[in-house]
Scaffold this motif. Structure first.
Motif, PDB file in Angstrom:
ATOM      1  N   SER A  35      41.032  62.298  37.245  1.00  0.00           N
ATOM      2  CA  SER A  35      41.579  63.074  36.130  1.00  0.00           C
ATOM      3  C   SER A  35      40.681  64.241  35.743  1.00  0.00           C
ATOM      4  O   SER A  35      41.159  65.370  35.553  1.00  0.00           O
ATOM      5  N   SER A  36      39.379  64.009  35.653  1.00  0.00           N
ATOM      6  CA  SER A  36      38.487  65.099  35.237  1.00  0.00           C
ATOM      7  C   SER A  36      38.368  66.162  36.330  1.00  0.00           C
ATOM      8  O   SER A  36      38.276  67.354  36.018  1.00  0.00           O
ATOM      9  N   ALA A  37      38.412  65.754  37.593  1.00  0.00           N
ATOM     10  CA  ALA A  37      38.347  66.744  38.678  1.00  0.00           C
ATOM     11  C   ALA A  37      39.601  67.617  38.696  1.00  0.00           C
ATOM     12  O   ALA A  37      39.513  68.842  38.842  1.00  0.00           O
ATOM     13  N   VAL A  38      40.765  66.996  38.541  1.00  0.00           N
ATOM     14  CA  VAL A  38      42.011  67.774  38.518  1.00  0.00           C
ATOM     15  C   VAL A  38      42.041  68.677  37.280  1.00  0.00           C
ATOM     16  O   VAL A  38      42.446  69.845  37.364  1.00  0.00           O
ATOM     17  N   ALA A  39      41.579  68.168  36.152  1.00  0.00           N
ATOM     18  CA  ALA A  39      41.542  68.988  34.936  1.00  0.00           C
ATOM     19  C   ALA A  39      40.606  70.176  35.106  1.00  0.00           C
ATOM     20  O   ALA A  39      40.903  71.287  34.639  1.00  0.00           O
ATOM     21  N   THR A  40      39.488  69.973  35.772  1.00  0.00           N
ATOM     22  CA  THR A  40      38.558  71.076  36.022  1.00  0.00           C
ATOM     23  C   THR A  40      39.191  72.124  36.928  1.00  0.00           C
ATOM     24  O   THR A  40      39.096  73.324  36.662  1.00  0.00           O
ATOM     25  N   LEU A  41      39.857  71.677  37.994  1.00  0.00           N
ATOM     26  CA  LEU A  41      40.542  72.627  38.870  1.00  0.00           C
ATOM     27  C   LEU A  41      41.619  73.379  38.102  1.00  0.00           C
ATOM     28  O   LEU A  41      41.782  74.592  38.267  1.00  0.00           O
ATOM     29  N   ASP A  42      42.329  72.678  37.241  1.00  0.00           N
ATOM     30  CA  ASP A  42      43.362  73.336  36.444  1.00  0.00           C
ATOM     31  C   ASP A  42      42.751  74.381  35.516  1.00  0.00           C
ATOM     32  O   ASP A  42      43.302  75.464  35.339  1.00  0.00           O
ATOM     33  N   TRP A  43      41.592  74.083  34.964  1.00  0.00           N
ATOM     34  CA  TRP A  43      40.926  75.018  34.060  1.00  0.00           C
ATOM     35  C   TRP A  43      40.439  76.251  34.813  1.00  0.00           C
ATOM     36  O   TRP A  43      40.689  77.377  34.389  1.00  0.00           O
ATOM     37  N   VAL A  44      39.734  76.054  35.950  1.00  0.00           N
ATOM     38  CA  VAL A  44      39.199  77.215  36.667  1.00  0.00           C
ATOM     39  C   VAL A  44      40.305  78.034  37.324  1.00  0.00           C
ATOM     40  O   VAL A  44      40.111  79.226  37.584  1.00  0.00           O
ATOM     41  N   SER A  45      41.464  77.428  37.573  1.00  0.00           N
ATOM     42  CA  SER A  45      42.574  78.171  38.179  1.00  0.00           C
ATOM     43  C   SER A  45      43.543  78.709  37.127  1.00  0.00           C
ATOM     44  O   SER A  45      44.558  79.298  37.465  1.00  0.00           O
ATOM     45  N   GLN A  46      43.246  78.486  35.875  1.00  0.00           N
ATOM     46  CA  GLN A  46      44.086  78.926  34.764  1.00  0.00           C
ATOM     47  C   GLN A  46      45.513  78.388  34.888  1.00  0.00           C
ATOM     48  O   GLN A  46      46.499  79.101  34.791  1.00  0.00           O
ATOM     49  N   GLY A  47      45.588  77.068  35.134  1.00  0.00           N
ATOM     50  CA  GLY A  47      46.870  76.379  35.131  1.00  0.00           C
ATOM     51  C   GLY A  47      47.597  76.309  36.465  1.00  0.00           C
ATOM     52  O   GLY A  47      48.785  76.012  36.500  1.00  0.00           O
ATOM     53  N   ARG A  48      46.897  76.522  37.574  1.00  0.00           N
ATOM     54  CA  ARG A  48      47.574  76.533  38.881  1.00  0.00           C
ATOM     55  C   ARG A  48      47.254  75.313  39.730  1.00  0.00           C
ATOM     56  O   ARG A  48      47.506  75.294  40.922  1.00  0.00           O
ATOM     57  N   ALA A  49      46.718  74.255  39.136  1.00  0.00           N
ATOM     58  CA  ALA A  49      46.292  73.089  39.912  1.00  0.00           C
ATOM     59  C   ALA A  49      47.393  72.050  40.050  1.00  0.00           C
ATOM     60  O   ALA A  49      48.234  71.875  39.176  1.00  0.00           O
ATOM     61  N   GLY A  50      47.345  71.378  41.164  1.00  0.00           N
ATOM     62  CA  GLY A  50      48.150  70.195  41.416  1.00  0.00           C
ATOM     63  C   GLY A  50      47.274  69.249  42.203  1.00  0.00           C
ATOM     64  O   GLY A  50      46.103  69.526  42.428  1.00  0.00           O
ATOM     65  N   TRP A  51      47.824  68.129  42.632  1.00  0.00           N
ATOM     66  CA  TRP A  51      47.073  67.259  43.535  1.00  0.00           C
ATOM     67  C   TRP A  51      48.025  66.390  44.309  1.00  0.00           C
ATOM     68  O   TRP A  51      49.108  66.057  43.857  1.00  0.00           O
ATOM     69  N   HIS A  52      47.606  66.081  45.526  1.00  0.00           N
ATOM     70  CA  HIS A  52      48.382  65.239  46.428  1.00  0.00           C
ATOM     71  C   HIS A  52      47.621  63.926  46.559  1.00  0.00           C
ATOM     72  O   HIS A  52      46.501  63.896  47.070  1.00  0.00           O
ATOM     73  N   ALA A  53      48.207  62.853  46.071  1.00  0.00           N
ATOM     74  CA  ALA A  53      47.540  61.548  46.129  1.00  0.00           C
ATOM     75  C   ALA A  53      47.572  60.986  47.540  1.00  0.00           C
ATOM     76  O   ALA A  53      48.557  61.123  48.259  1.00  0.00           O
ATOM     77  N   ASP A  54      46.471  60.346  47.915  1.00  0.00           N
ATOM     78  CA  ASP A  54      46.389  59.655  49.196  1.00  0.00           C
ATOM     79  C   ASP A  54      45.591  58.380  48.982  1.00  0.00           C
ATOM     80  O   ASP A  54      44.942  58.207  47.942  1.00  0.00           O
ATOM     81  N   VAL A  55      45.660  57.480  49.951  1.00  0.00           N
ATOM     82  CA  VAL A  55      44.923  56.226  49.869  1.00  0.00           C
ATOM     83  C   VAL A  55      44.075  56.046  51.121  1.00  0.00           C
ATOM     84  O   VAL A  55      44.344  56.639  52.158  1.00  0.00           O
ATOM     85  N   SER A  56      43.082  55.220  51.006  1.00  0.00           N
ATOM     86  CA  SER A  56      42.158  54.915  52.095  1.00  0.00           C
ATOM     87  C   SER A  56      42.373  53.464  52.512  1.00  0.00           C
ATOM     88  O   SER A  56      42.066  52.549  51.755  1.00  0.00           O
ATOM     89  N   THR A  57      42.896  53.253  53.719  1.00  0.00           N
ATOM     90  CA  THR A  57      43.297  51.912  54.131  1.00  0.00           C
ATOM     91  C   THR A  57      42.381  51.253  55.159  1.00  0.00           C
ATOM     92  O   THR A  57      42.610  50.107  55.524  1.00  0.00           O
ATOM     93  N   THR A  58      41.367  51.951  55.632  1.00  0.00           N
ATOM     94  CA  THR A  58      40.570  51.394  56.727  1.00  0.00           C
ATOM     95  C   THR A  58      39.290  50.716  56.236  1.00  0.00           C
ATOM     96  O   THR A  58      38.718  51.095  55.210  1.00  0.00           O
ATOM     97  N   GLU A  59      38.842  49.735  57.008  1.00  0.00           N
ATOM     98  CA  GLU A  59      37.573  49.068  56.712  1.00  0.00           C
ATOM     99  C   GLU A  59      36.404  50.041  56.822  1.00  0.00           C
ATOM    100  O   GLU A  59      35.452  49.966  56.058  1.00  0.00           O
TER     101      GLU A  59
END
Length: 135
Positions: free
Chosen positions: A83-107
């Motif tokens: 949340s804080s990383a996405v909020a920071t990107l949104d702040w430095v981009s002046q509202g142009r941030a999004g994010w694509h969620a992914d998961v890590s499934t490997t050992e």
């Protein structure tokens, strides 16, 4: 009455690992000049290269219109940090941030953190959804 659907065009600017900001900035500016809606930057714990969120935070002040959408792996990452990383990107981009969620499934990826073993994909995607809800 027909439903209107909009088409959003994007370009992935990650590619092979590059460690200079200029190449990523140039690709994002090219996408912006081409009137694309957003650029994406894939990332995973198994992929070598710079962090997608950090790269797009560097690209943000060098662009003015194009959206910036990094992949964020929610497995092994606390929801607060996402949340804080996405909020920071949104702040430095002046509202142009999004994010694509992914998961890590490997050992192998789980061993990078040493906190817990790899979990089944359905459980990880549920966790990713909860992280998105918290963000």
């Amino acid at each position: 009455m027909p439903t209107t659907r909009s088409l959003h065009l994007a370009a992935e600017i990650g590619g092979p690992p590059r460690y200079d900001a200029a190449s990523h900035i140039a690709l994002a500016r090219l996408a912006e000049r081409g009137t694309l809606d957003f650029v994406t930057f894939r990332d995973s714990f198994a992929r070598p290269g710079p962090d997608a969120m950090a790269v797009l935070a560097r690209v943000a002040p060098e662009t003015t219109r194009v959206g910036l959408v990094p992949t964020v792996t929610t497995t092994h990452t606390e929801p607060f940090h996402v949340s804080s990383a996405v909020a920071t990107l949104d702040w430095v981009s002046q509202g142009r941030a999004g994010w694509h969620a992914d998961v890590s499934t490997t050992e192998a990826e789980a061993r990078l953190f040493g906190r817990r073993p790899a979990a089944p994909a359905p459980a990880l995607w549920q966790e990713a959804g909860e992280t998105a809800d918290a963000s």
